[in-house]
Design a protein around this motif. Structure first.
Motif, PDB file in Angstrom:
ATOM      1  N   ALA A  66      -0.301   4.869   5.275  1.00  0.00           N
ATOM      2  CA  ALA A  66      -0.316   4.709   3.818  1.00  0.00           C
ATOM      3  C   ALA A  66      -1.742   4.600   3.296  1.00  0.00           C
ATOM      4  CB  ALA A  66       0.493   3.476   3.418  1.00  0.00           C
TER       5      ALA A  66
ATOM      6  N   LYS B  97       1.101   4.306  -2.827  1.00  0.00           N
ATOM      7  CA  LYS B  97       0.904   5.725  -2.515  1.00  0.00           C
ATOM      8  C   LYS B  97       2.105   6.567  -2.938  1.00  0.00           C
ATOM      9  CE  LYS B  97      -3.086   4.691  -1.187  1.00  0.00           C
ATOM     10  NZ  LYS B  97      -3.730   5.090   0.048  1.00  0.00           N
TER      11      LYS B  97
ATOM     12  N   TYR C 269       1.786   9.899  -5.338  1.00  0.00           N
ATOM     13  CA  TYR C 269       2.384  11.215  -5.145  1.00  0.00           C
ATOM     14  C   TYR C 269       3.437  11.524  -6.197  1.00  0.00           C
ATOM     15  CZ  TYR C 269      -0.070  12.249  -0.840  1.00  0.00           C
ATOM     16  OH  TYR C 269      -1.059  12.545   0.067  1.00  0.00           O
TER      17      TYR C 269
ATOM     18  N   ASN D  72      -3.059   8.187   3.237  1.00  0.00           N
ATOM     19  CA  ASN D  72      -2.099   9.171   2.720  1.00  0.00           C
ATOM     20  C   ASN D  72      -1.638  10.163   3.786  1.00  0.00           C
ATOM     21  OD1 ASN D  72      -2.410   7.978   0.194  1.00  0.00           O
ATOM     22  ND2 ASN D  72      -4.050   9.361  -0.392  1.00  0.00           N
TER      23      ASN D  72
ATOM     24  N   THR E 227       0.834  -1.204   0.000  1.00  0.00           N
ATOM     25  CA  THR E 227       0.000   0.000   0.000  1.00  0.00           C
ATOM     26  C   THR E 227       0.865   1.249   0.000  1.00  0.00           C
ATOM     27  OG1 THR E 227      -1.690  -1.203   1.256  1.00  0.00           O
ATOM     28  CG2 THR E 227      -1.887   1.187   1.173  1.00  0.00           C
TER      29      THR E 227
ATOM     30  N   GLU F 216      -4.530  12.363  -3.314  1.00  0.00           N
ATOM     31  CA  GLU F 216      -3.593  12.994  -2.400  1.00  0.00           C
ATOM     32  C   GLU F 216      -4.328  13.674  -1.241  1.00  0.00           C
ATOM     33  OE1 GLU F 216      -0.801  15.498  -4.407  1.00  0.00           O
ATOM     34  OE2 GLU F 216      -0.636  14.144  -6.124  1.00  0.00           O
TER      35      GLU F 216
ATOM     36  N   ALA G 285      -5.199   5.495  -6.569  1.00  0.00           N
ATOM     37  CA  ALA G 285      -4.580   4.378  -5.857  1.00  0.00           C
ATOM     38  C   ALA G 285      -5.610   3.304  -5.564  1.00  0.00           C
ATOM     39  CB  ALA G 285      -3.954   4.870  -4.555  1.00  0.00           C
TER      40      ALA G 285
ATOM     41  N   GLY H 164      -8.306   7.245   0.599  1.00  0.00           N
ATOM     42  CA  GLY H 164      -6.900   7.096   0.248  1.00  0.00           C
ATOM     43  C   GLY H 164      -6.599   7.039  -1.229  1.00  0.00           C
TER      44      GLY H 164
END
Length: 535
Positions: free
Chosen positions: A257, A29, A33, A260, A25, A200, A40, A197
């Motif tokens: 994660a 992420k 980013y 985020n 995970t 961002e 995601a 999640g």
């Protein structure tokens, strides 16, 4: 751009953890980013039914675990990032160990509720032995877990490495509001996660004494944070970049994660602190990355990443010089000059042909069957070999044969390719031809993957019979006599086999049986790995 400038941009690292700590995970992420993906997908997401980008094998999506290392590349903040997402499950630790040979640093992911777990300790030990700089991400702050100060203490006591918290969570257990960035001396508060999640996380930055921030988090929470920070300043570690580079101090980050929380800050600080490509040991001395002569080694082989093409790829880590498409290089094991065709780089199963690459980069090469794990390739004018890869003795064994004898050819091909990948170790019962094989693995879950892949990739159903043996030993006589079942006293106390190079191997149930055979064969020498060779 010069070779030195290209090298300074590279960051090549592995993510290691105990199963289910959130390693894959976090990988996803970082891609989010980095702009490599735009949405995601958690491995276990029920809302979206998406799967992690780095888990490309169907069995990984079904089981929710990683069973093979994935290679992922993207650019962020002026850096070219090579992430190697590794299996967490101990049954696939061989793949992880080989991957750690190809990286310059490691990110260790810990579950905030469980702390340092068994497999984490094993993987950490390998990193420590290789003096790899280790960065720690304490994950799952969106759930209830251990007290942050207790987690830092656990890292130091259990793993024996000093920890320096780069940030510190603000709030109460399971409901953290943000982090205090100790390096930048500022507070970052996160907005509520409304996308589960997938996008961002929005945040606000405040000075450490900003009254608006204090009002947002509450005076009691603010005072508790000040107490914790004072304790860290007075009794905690002092940040020392030299200790980080030597693997003696781990910069530690808190976050989640899944939501985020703190991921972007972690990524940016990691890239600032992590080392560029390091020199490599060889039988011709230390090879520096900025040496103009090209060199690389194979650390992974993967068949059938694209089932439609039945391809086979060798993954190489570039160590020095510049890689160019279709370049001619010396292949150490064959002592031949070969052409490196169809070089590819990856975002998991998505790939693109490249024309050049530099030290630190991971490149996939089309492999017609010439490459093996640990192979060195160099500029033809500068021949040498990198240090050998570690070998791992198998601990679980099974007899494997095709259910349908008409598919014997596909069965033999599948077994051979999976052996070359390093997924299994292959042995031949004496006098039985290729009707059946004995397969050795480090863990039992590898047999499930073997069955699945033979069916999915080669169309072969297999019969798998577990054997009672737990110890394998390679055999030779000190006087040079050939070891055979007839010449070995006690051969009937185990199973006598040959490996792929026709070296004699004996499987036995326990160490007591080994002792009896040793006592009754005074000229016999036994080894847990092949004599002077790779598995």
């Amino acid at each position: 751009m010069t070779l030195a400038e290209e090298i300074s941009k590279r960051r090549t690292f592995a993510i290691i953890s105990h199963p289910d700590a959130g390693k894959t995970t976090l990988t996803e992420k970082l891609l989010l980013y980095g702009g490599a993906i735009h949405l995601a997908g958690s491995i276990k997401s029920r809302k979206t039914q998406r799967h992690a980008v780095s888990d490309w094998m169907e069995i990984e999506k079904q089981r929710g675990i990683s069973v093979t290392s994935s290679v992922l590349q993207f650019d962020y903040g002026g850096c070219r990032i090579n992430i190697l997402d590794t299996p967490g499950h101990q049954d696939f630790s061989e793949d992880t160990y080989r991957t750690l040979m190809a990286v310059d640093s490691a990110v260790m992911v810990l579950d905030a509720a469980k702390g340092v777990e068994a497999q984490t300790k094993k993987l950490f030990k390998v990193c420590r032995e290789r003096r790899i700089p280790i960065f720690t991400f304490i994950n799952k702050l969106d759930r209830y877990g251990k007290v942050p100060l207790d987690l830092l203490d656990e890292v130091e006591k259990v793993l024996g490495i000093r920890a320096y918290p780069m940030n510190f969570p603000i709030g109460i257990d399971g409901k953290y509001l943000g982090v205090f960035d100790r390096q930048k001396n500022r507070v970052e508060l996160f907005a509520e996660d409304t996308t589960h999640g997938q996008s961002e996380r929005i945040s606000e930055i405040f000075a450490p004494d900003d009254e608006v921030m204090i009002k947002k988090i509450g005076r009691e929470t603010y005072d508790a944070l000040q107490d914790d920070l004072m304790l860290l300043d007075e009794a905690g570690e002092t940040f020392d970049k030299a200790k980080v580079d030597a693997g003696d101090l781990t910069p530690t980050f808190f976050g989640s994660a899944m939501t985020n929380f703190g991921v972007q800050n972690f990524l940016e600080e990691y890239l600032r602190l992590a080392p560029p490509p390091a020199p490599r040991l060889s039988d011709d001395g230390v090879i520096e990355p900025d040496d103009e002569k090209f060199s690389a080694f194979v650390f992974k082989i993967q068949a059938n990443m694209n089932p439609a093409h039945r391809d086979r790829l060798a993954f190489i880590r570039i160590c020095s010089g510049k890689f160019e498409r279709n370049m001619q290089v010396w292949h150490a094991p064959s002592n031949k000059i070969i052409k490196l065709a169809q070089p590819q780089q990856f975002l998991a199963q998505e790939r693109q042909i490249i024309d050049e690459a530099f030290p630190g980069d991971i490149v996939g090469l089309f492999d017609p069957g010439i490459f093996g794990i640990g192979d060195t390739i160099t500029d033809a004018a500068h021949k040498f070999r990198f240090e050998e890869f570690p070998t791992f003795p198998p601990e679980k064994f099974a007899r494997v044969q095709a259910k349908d004898t008409m598919k014997r050819k596909q069965f033999a091909k599948g077994i051979d390719q999976l052996t070359q990948e390093g997924a299994i170790q292959l042995f031949y019962p004496v006098g039985m031809g290729n009707e059946s094989f004995v397969v050795g693995t480090v863990g039992t879950l590898q047999f499930e993957v073997l069955q699945y892949r033979l069916k999915a990739e080669y169309g072969v159903d297999v019969l798998l019979t577990m054997l009672p043996f737990e110890v394998a030993r390679w055999l030779k006589f000190s006087d040079g006599e050939k070891v055979t079942p007839a010449s070995l006293r006690g051969a009937n106390r185990g199973m006598f086999l040959l490996d792929r190079q026709e070296n004699p191997v004996l499987l036995v149930e326990n160490e007591w049986a080994l002792g009896w055979i040793t006592d009754n064969n005074p000229k016999l020498t036994m080894s847990a790995t092949p004599f002077g060779g790779e598995l």
